[in-house]
Design an enzyme around this catalytic site. Sequence first.
Site, PDB file in Angstrom:
ATOM      1  N   CYS A 296       9.613  32.725  25.789  1.00 36.52           N
ATOM      2  CA  CYS A 296       9.509  31.286  26.092  1.00 36.52           C
ATOM      3  C   CYS A 296       9.448  31.076  27.599  1.00 36.52           C
ATOM      4  CB  CYS A 296      10.714  30.558  25.511  1.00 36.52           C
ATOM      5  SG  CYS A 296      10.876  28.869  26.105  1.00 36.52           S
TER       6      CYS A 296
ATOM      7  N   HIS B  79      12.390  19.948  25.782  1.00 38.19           N
ATOM      8  CA  HIS B  79      11.898  19.556  27.106  1.00 38.19           C
ATOM      9  C   HIS B  79      11.086  18.273  27.028  1.00 38.19           C
ATOM     10  CE1 HIS B  79       8.193  21.329  25.524  1.00 38.19           C
ATOM     11  NE2 HIS B  79       7.534  20.789  26.531  1.00 38.19           N
TER      12      HIS B  79
ATOM     13  N   HIS C 152       9.637   3.054  29.307  1.00 38.97           N
ATOM     14  CA  HIS C 152       8.780   2.113  30.026  1.00 38.97           C
ATOM     15  C   HIS C 152       9.642   1.407  31.064  1.00 38.97           C
ATOM     16  CE1 HIS C 152       5.177   1.717  27.051  1.00 38.97           C
ATOM     17  NE2 HIS C 152       4.938   2.592  27.994  1.00 38.97           N
TER      18      HIS C 152
ATOM     19  N   LYS D  25       1.772   9.498   8.661  1.00 39.32           N
ATOM     20  CA  LYS D  25       0.803   8.420   8.803  1.00 39.32           C
ATOM     21  C   LYS D  25      -0.314   8.883   9.723  1.00 39.32           C
ATOM     22  CE  LYS D  25      -1.193   4.458   9.478  1.00 39.32           C
ATOM     23  NZ  LYS D  25      -2.069   3.866   8.437  1.00 39.32           N
TER      24      LYS D  25
ATOM     25  N   HIS E 181      17.432  27.516  23.800  1.00 34.12           N
ATOM     26  CA  HIS E 181      16.108  27.452  23.184  1.00 34.12           C
ATOM     27  C   HIS E 181      16.146  26.832  21.791  1.00 34.12           C
ATOM     28  CE1 HIS E 181      11.922  28.741  22.708  1.00 34.12           C
ATOM     29  NE2 HIS E 181      12.228  29.212  21.508  1.00 34.12           N
TER      30      HIS E 181
ATOM     31  N   HIS F  93      12.966  -0.115  28.717  1.00 35.02           N
ATOM     32  CA  HIS F  93      13.197   0.218  27.305  1.00 35.02           C
ATOM     33  C   HIS F  93      12.599   1.587  27.013  1.00 35.02           C
ATOM     34  CE1 HIS F  93       9.390  -2.045  27.658  1.00 35.02           C
ATOM     35  NE2 HIS F  93       8.926  -1.178  26.775  1.00 35.02           N
TER      36      HIS F  93
ATOM     37  N   CYS G 269      12.738  29.098  28.988  1.00 35.74           N
ATOM     38  CA  CYS G 269      14.101  29.626  28.947  1.00 35.74           C
ATOM     39  C   CYS G 269      14.542  30.126  30.334  1.00 35.74           C
ATOM     40  CB  CYS G 269      14.194  30.774  27.926  1.00 35.74           C
ATOM     41  SG  CYS G 269      14.429  30.226  26.222  1.00 35.74           S
TER      42      CYS G 269
ATOM     43  N   SER H  88       3.722  22.221  22.314  1.00 32.37           N
ATOM     44  CA  SER H  88       3.338  23.625  22.173  1.00 32.37           C
ATOM     45  C   SER H  88       4.508  24.583  22.382  1.00 32.37           C
ATOM     46  CB  SER H  88       2.200  23.959  23.144  1.00 32.37           C
ATOM     47  OG  SER H  88       2.506  23.514  24.445  1.00 32.37           O
TER      48      SER H  88
ATOM     49  N   TYR I 185      -9.862   3.089  10.454  1.00 35.94           N
ATOM     50  CA  TYR I 185      -9.639   1.671  10.726  1.00 35.94           C
ATOM     51  C   TYR I 185      -8.809   1.489  11.992  1.00 35.94           C
ATOM     52  CZ  TYR I 185      -8.121  -3.152  10.257  1.00 35.94           C
ATOM     53  OH  TYR I 185      -7.867  -4.472  10.508  1.00 35.94           O
TER      54      TYR I 185
ATOM     55  N   HIS J 270      11.187  24.727  22.801  1.00 39.27           N
ATOM     56  CA  HIS J 270      12.319  24.606  23.745  1.00 39.27           C
ATOM     57  C   HIS J 270      12.469  23.125  24.121  1.00 39.27           C
ATOM     58  CE1 HIS J 270      14.969  26.681  26.782  1.00 39.27           C
ATOM     59  NE2 HIS J 270      15.037  25.406  27.140  1.00 39.27           N
TER      60      HIS J 270
ATOM     61  N   ARG K 258       0.797  -1.214   0.000  1.00 44.93           N
ATOM     62  CA  ARG K 258       0.000   0.000   0.000  1.00 44.93           C
ATOM     63  C   ARG K 258       0.835   1.272   0.000  1.00 44.93           C
ATOM     64  NH1 ARG K 258      -3.954   2.684   3.823  1.00 44.93           N
ATOM     65  NH2 ARG K 258      -5.759   3.009   2.518  1.00 44.93           N
TER      66      ARG K 258
ATOM     67  N   GLN L 133       8.499  15.566  29.777  1.00 42.28           N
ATOM     68  CA  GLN L 133       7.557  15.631  30.893  1.00 42.28           C
ATOM     69  C   GLN L 133       7.615  14.355  31.718  1.00 42.28           C
ATOM     70  OE1 GLN L 133       3.531  17.076  30.335  1.00 42.28           O
ATOM     71  NE2 GLN L 133       3.960  17.557  28.194  1.00 42.28           N
TER      72      GLN L 133
ATOM     73  N   ASN M 230       7.225  14.922  23.959  1.00 47.81           N
ATOM     74  CA  ASN M 230       6.525  15.182  22.702  1.00 47.81           C
ATOM     75  C   ASN M 230       7.361  16.183  21.935  1.00 47.81           C
ATOM     76  OD1 ASN M 230       4.177  13.619  23.234  1.00 47.81           O
ATOM     77  ND2 ASN M 230       3.363  15.277  24.500  1.00 47.81           N
TER      78      ASN M 230
HETATM   79  O1  LIG Z   1      -7.598   4.975   2.848  1.00 46.10           O
HETATM   80  P1  LIG Z   1      -7.246   6.437   2.881  1.00 46.10           P
HETATM   81  O2  LIG Z   1      -8.455   7.310   3.053  1.00 46.10           O
HETATM   82  O3  LIG Z   1      -6.370   6.857   1.749  1.00 46.10           O
HETATM   83  O4  LIG Z   1      -6.344   6.601   4.207  1.00 46.10           O
HETATM   84  C1  LIG Z   1      -6.799   7.003   5.470  1.00 46.10           C
HETATM   85  O5  LIG Z   1      -7.591   6.005   6.106  1.00 46.10           O
HETATM   86  C2  LIG Z   1      -6.929   4.774   6.422  1.00 46.10           C
HETATM   87  C3  LIG Z   1      -7.883   3.893   7.188  1.00 46.10           C
HETATM   88  O6  LIG Z   1      -8.300   4.470   8.408  1.00 46.10           O
HETATM   89  C4  LIG Z   1      -5.642   5.010   7.211  1.00 46.10           C
HETATM   90  O7  LIG Z   1      -4.929   3.789   7.309  1.00 46.10           O
HETATM   91  C5  LIG Z   1      -4.742   6.054   6.537  1.00 46.10           C
HETATM   92  O8  LIG Z   1      -3.643   6.321   7.380  1.00 46.10           O
HETATM   93  C6  LIG Z   1      -5.565   7.318   6.293  1.00 46.10           C
HETATM   94  O9  LIG Z   1      -4.775   8.279   5.641  1.00 46.10           O
HETATM   95  O1  LIG Z   2       1.303  18.877  28.250  1.00 40.60           O
HETATM   96  P1  LIG Z   2       1.316  19.552  26.905  1.00 40.60           P
HETATM   97  O2  LIG Z   2       2.663  19.497  26.243  1.00 40.60           O
HETATM   98  O3  LIG Z   2       0.745  20.943  26.950  1.00 40.60           O
HETATM   99  O4  LIG Z   2       0.287  18.706  26.015  1.00 40.60           O
HETATM  100  C1  LIG Z   2       0.636  17.671  25.134  1.00 40.60           C
HETATM  101  O5  LIG Z   2       1.052  16.488  25.822  1.00 40.60           O
HETATM  102  C2  LIG Z   2       0.074  15.856  26.635  1.00 40.60           C
HETATM  103  C3  LIG Z   2       0.663  14.573  27.181  1.00 40.60           C
HETATM  104  O6  LIG Z   2       1.008  13.659  26.158  1.00 40.60           O
HETATM  105  C4  LIG Z   2      -1.226  15.589  25.875  1.00 40.60           C
HETATM  106  O7  LIG Z   2      -2.222  15.145  26.769  1.00 40.60           O
HETATM  107  C5  LIG Z   2      -1.719  16.831  25.151  1.00 40.60           C
HETATM  108  O8  LIG Z   2      -2.844  16.491  24.353  1.00 40.60           O
HETATM  109  C6  LIG Z   2      -0.583  17.411  24.287  1.00 40.60           C
HETATM  110  O9  LIG Z   2      -1.024  18.576  23.639  1.00 40.60           O
END
Ligand SMILES: O=P(O)(O)O[C@H]1O[C@H](CO)[C@@H](O)[C@H](O)[C@H]1O
Ligand SMILES: O=P(O)(O)O[C@H]1O[C@H](CO)[C@@H](O)[C@H](O)[C@H]1O
Lengths: 350, 350
Positions: B52, B168, B283, B313, B115, B298, B55, B163, B318, B166, B28, B170, B155
Amino acid sequence: MASFDLAQQPHRRFNPLTGEWLLVSPHRALRPWQGQQEAPDRTQRPTHDPACYLCPGNTRANGEVNPAYEGTFVFDNDFAALTPDAPAGTVELGGLLRAEAESGVGRVICFSPRHDLTLPEMSTPDIRRVVDVWAAQFAELGARPDINYVQIFENKGAVMGCSNPHPHGQIWAQRTVPGDPAKETGQQAAYFQEHGRTLLSAYLDIELQEQTRVVLENEHWVVLVPFWAAWPFETLVLPRRPVQDVTQLTDAERDAFADAIRRLTIRYDNLFQTSFPYSAGLHQRPTDGQPHPAWHLHMHFFPPLLRSATVRKFMVGYELLANPQRDITPEYAAQRLRELSEVHYKQEVA
Amino acid sequence: MASFDLAQQPHRRFNPLTGEWLLVSPHRALRPWQGQQEAPDRTQRPTHDPACYLCPGNTRANGEVNPAYEGTFVFDNDFAALTPDAPAGTVELGGLLRAEAESGVGRVICFSPRHDLTLPEMSTPDIRRVVDVWAAQFAELGARPDINYVQIFENKGAVMGCSNPHPHGQIWAQRTVPGDPAKETGQQAAYFQEHGRTLLSAYLDIELQEQTRVVLENEHWVVLVPFWAAWPFETLVLPRRPVQDVTQLTDAERDAFADAIRRLTIRYDNLFQTSFPYSAGLHQRPTDGQPHPAWHLHMHFFPPLLRSATVRKFMVGYELLANPQRDITPEYAAQRLRELSEVHYKQEVA
Ligand SMILES: O=P(O)(O)O[C@H]1O[C@H](CO)[C@@H](O)[C@H](O)[C@H]1O
Ligand SMILES: O=P(O)(O)O[C@H]1O[C@H](CO)[C@@H](O)[C@H](O)[C@H]1O
């Protein structure tokens, strides 16, 4: 010491359909958002787009020409994730590397010939036609010995990975029962065995009593924000009568299903005055030839928007590594959705 | 009839850490992409940004002033999803509506005062300092009787809901063990009981034999694309010695951990010549006072990009309703990552 308050205080909720927990952090809805903004879809689309591979009469990637369809149109996905003819086989290494061949069918369902519409902008009879297609497809694919589960779904909006705005959904039907429907099968079977009725019938009774999470009702369906909703405005569309799949719905129940979908998706569009993105889909009994008296058909809507047309919920770090987490409570989400009009904002007369 | 071929044909793979399956659709990867394009982050950032809140020397939302830190800096999250003082309590209705109070701690870890940096642009000794902070935090929080699990994560990138650019991460630490670590605890315990060694030790032996999914190695760590990876370029960073948590790593193992993270994230940035977004996290054993001999520390990296700096992706329809699905194979992803340089593209001399 203050007492436990679901509306104010971090807590966990249990999802009886999957057997898993989620974290709810109501107080967190106040944090400022400085992250990514989504681009709301404000394009005016033509009723027919010559460049769209889903519009009637147009040519698709593989050279096939779409018929001049006037209602719905179903075809085999040109880039299906599942194919019917795959040779069987397994791989096994040390008990830890395990793979097996999978086969199935991918289809696309065009909901309407109109390129510029979405479900909330279609009429109830036109949505009813889509419900009938779901039933016909489930009957046809589910009857095949090589198909043991039929997943019908829609991805709506670019933010949900939808690559074509023409109103359409998909079917991925396959040999094995995938993860979430398998969990729901197990949880519902255990409940049915112990209580002699479907889990979702018992749940519906409680919600109709409580009313706090109910969004809308009609004679045959209830739309509610489930107690264990993970996405901000997630809903469950539930038939009052416990049927196992969409083919078992009566004529009146199918009309009422279309009515519920239309009214819900209009409220969604009205929430942030934008074409509301979501992934939605039916969960139904496996088509594995076993009886599934415990199965209670339902439709899930998983919409990502959180605060506005441009600010979404991200299911990232903690959610990917630990478990789902939500900020606003399901009760608050239901109240917001309940307060909205069922006249689509684009149709409102000034 | 052709024989079963993992590189060409749709199949399912089993994830022994969670006990769940995923769908792989290698053929695919060829489908054209007409959907959402991500905006790659090309901003040149200053070394210090007065706006920021991470900072050194700047004032945060709650009025606190960050110290003039020179290495790392840890503080309680001003908008934590978990709070320590929440009153206990449960809600139960008909066995189907179940909630319980949750308490915990949220912290932010600044990786560097700079930063404009990210992990792949930091030196190995500077990343080693971050590893030491993880260990100190795990030790401190894990020792508390009200904390039974410590989730450390990052993240990175706007597309992953981050958001603030910088550098970081959590920590969300809490009273209960959340879903995925609980699954991994069960799966690893069952394996250990049956085989007398950790699941990931046995798995590592197989992967070192096979080599096809290994991305890089050093004396103490191996980075590989797990056989069951769901995200396109997902990796697992695995210590050769089975330790249960980061505090148990020796000095040399911590240096080598920093080396592995640095080399992996440089390869990630080089893949599409962009600051590679991901969610990543450790984890580790629950801190519930029980012995966890089966636990093998890990680190997971879950990066969303699929084909380029702009095409990701989507885990949508699905995937949300049935189970995770991937297009390119883990073996192909590992090969792509293996072929890349470990000199960061921004450092390359023309
Ligand atoms: O099949 P589509 O619309 O091209 O693709 C979309 O739906 C699929 C099924 O939920 C996902 O796997 C793809 O990541 C998404 O981009
Ligand atoms: O805590 P942040 O960085 O503001 O927020 C981000 O991380 C969190 C933890 O994965 C998520 O719940 C939030 O949806 C995401 O925006």
